[in-house]
Write an enzyme that holds these catalytic residues in place. Sequence first.
Site, mmCIF file in Angstrom:
data_model
loop_
_atom_site.group_PDB
_atom_site.id
_atom_site.type_symbol
_atom_site.label_atom_id
_atom_site.label_comp_id
_atom_site.label_asym_id
_atom_site.label_seq_id
_atom_site.Cartn_x
_atom_site.Cartn_y
_atom_site.Cartn_z
ATOM 1 N N THR A 34 1.331 -1.182 -0.204
ATOM 2 C CA THR A 34 -0.043 0.166 0.285
ATOM 3 C C THR A 34 1.139 1.464 -0.557
ATOM 4 O O THR A 34 1.836 1.210 0.713
ATOM 5 C CB THR A 34 -0.394 -0.054 1.395
ATOM 6 O OG1 THR A 34 -1.566 -0.993 1.216
ATOM 7 C CG2 THR A 34 -1.504 1.516 0.889
ATOM 8 N N ARG B 269 -13.324 -8.475 -0.502
ATOM 9 C CA ARG B 269 -12.963 -8.361 0.794
ATOM 10 C C ARG B 269 -11.745 -6.883 1.013
ATOM 11 O O ARG B 269 -11.697 -6.105 0.044
ATOM 12 C CB ARG B 269 -11.399 -9.513 0.411
ATOM 13 C CG ARG B 269 -9.826 -9.563 1.532
ATOM 14 C CD ARG B 269 -9.160 -8.370 1.166
ATOM 15 N NE ARG B 269 -8.162 -8.851 2.609
ATOM 16 C CZ ARG B 269 -6.773 -7.595 1.901
ATOM 17 N NH1 ARG B 269 -6.791 -6.575 1.350
ATOM 18 N NH2 ARG B 269 -6.148 -7.594 3.286
ATOM 19 N N VAL B 270 -11.732 -6.305 2.070
ATOM 20 C CA VAL B 270 -11.617 -5.597 2.143
ATOM 21 C C VAL B 270 -10.056 -5.157 3.021
ATOM 22 O O VAL B 270 -10.068 -6.321 4.228
ATOM 23 C CB VAL B 270 -12.326 -3.986 2.982
ATOM 24 C CG1 VAL B 270 -11.932 -2.806 3.910
ATOM 25 C CG2 VAL B 270 -13.473 -4.241 2.200
ATOM 26 N N GLY B 271 -9.099 -4.464 3.065
ATOM 27 C CA GLY B 271 -7.756 -4.655 3.880
ATOM 28 C C GLY B 271 -8.500 -3.794 5.253
ATOM 29 O O GLY B 271 -9.084 -2.848 5.241
ATOM 30 N N ASP B 272 -5.992 -3.565 6.105
ATOM 31 C CA ASP B 272 -6.774 -2.734 6.644
ATOM 32 C C ASP B 272 -6.156 -0.944 6.386
ATOM 33 O O ASP B 272 -6.965 -0.397 6.977
ATOM 34 C CB ASP B 272 -5.301 -2.396 7.872
ATOM 35 C CG ASP B 272 -3.700 -2.196 6.103
ATOM 36 O OD1 ASP B 272 -4.140 -3.271 5.520
ATOM 37 O OD2 ASP B 272 -3.040 -1.234 6.790
ATOM 38 N N THR C 211 1.536 -0.675 6.171
ATOM 39 C CA THR C 211 1.262 -1.822 4.731
ATOM 40 C C THR C 211 1.881 -2.574 5.228
ATOM 41 O O THR C 211 2.209 -3.415 6.377
ATOM 42 C CB THR C 211 2.307 -0.900 4.105
ATOM 43 O OG1 THR C 211 2.254 -1.921 2.937
ATOM 44 C CG2 THR C 211 3.738 -1.139 3.815
ATOM 45 N N GLY C 212 1.397 -4.181 4.547
ATOM 46 C CA GLY C 212 1.362 -5.390 5.067
ATOM 47 C C GLY C 212 0.314 -6.558 5.061
ATOM 48 O O GLY C 212 -0.646 -6.479 4.488
ATOM 49 N N GLY D 292 -2.869 -6.773 5.912
ATOM 50 C CA GLY D 292 -4.574 -6.131 6.426
ATOM 51 C C GLY D 292 -4.847 -7.424 7.577
ATOM 52 O O GLY D 292 -4.899 -6.527 8.313
#
Length: 309
Positions: A151, A179-182, A202-203, A205
């Site tokens: 990200t 799907r939603v990440g952080d 970043t990484g 999520g």
Amino acid sequence: MKWGIIATWAMAYEGISKAAKELAEDSIAGDALEHSIKIVEDNPLYRSVGYGGLPNEQGIVELDAAFMDGDQFNIGAVAGIQDVKNPISVARKLSNHQFNRFLVGQGATAFAQKNGFERMNMLTDESRTIWEKRVEEMKTKDLSPYDGHDTVGVVCLDHRKSMAAGTSSSGLFMKKQGRVGDSPLSGSGFYVDSEIGGATATGLGEDLMKGCLSYEIVQLMGEGLSPQEAANKALYDFEEKLIRRKGKAGAMSLICMNNEGQWGVATNVEFPFVVATEEEEPTVYIANKGEGYSTIIDKATKEQIEKCE
Ligand code: ASP
């Protein structure tokens, strides 16, 4: 007053260089930040953000982005937005709304369309080819599909001591539809308070969101820790806890800056990032986890920068 800007990954270098010039000429933090992220979104060579981002399982590019203004705590975010050129600008626009600040999927795409944001097919031929190859490989090899992600996250401080934070991401390659990440989640992917400082992540999520690490870092800076101490404490304490309770922790990297322009970073993988301040030309550094809850930070060599590109 000093200005400063910090961003995840070497891909942010061009955007940070432009933002640094703007900040030196008295630009406001939100503008400089948005411009820096748009440059990353527009570059088809970066396969984890914006145009050219890698698609989900279905071959569809779904993008997440967020913007936060640290003066008034205005937050705007989109998740799973499709066919929109600059998700960060949509997120920033939403940050000025009183209600409906975080839109997902079709609702986010429809909002962008209605408000005149540029539409565009975000899947490049190159990214489609990478996706097709991965679909084939997964039929025969025991591969984790989730290995393409990064990200762009930025924290920015301007001359007036206003701060902003933002993120933009295509999330995990081959993610499930929806799907939603952080990255668009306040407190996990980003957080900023102009009276203290800001952080972005970043990484993986799925692990980052368990720790609300961006918020944690800002709170620790607020308690008096330096940005580097806050980043080390938040990430390495949490990583240790995850490993103790679940047996493992995914890749996680965080950057932060306080409202004096001092910065910090913590990571459990090799992690390039970019900094520019009133006193420092735009510079790419590489961070690695050191002994005893420390982070080793070196200036990136030319070869290392080329390898990142
Ligand atoms: N944190 C992003 C996500 O999980 C991916 C990344 O930053 O590498 O969607």
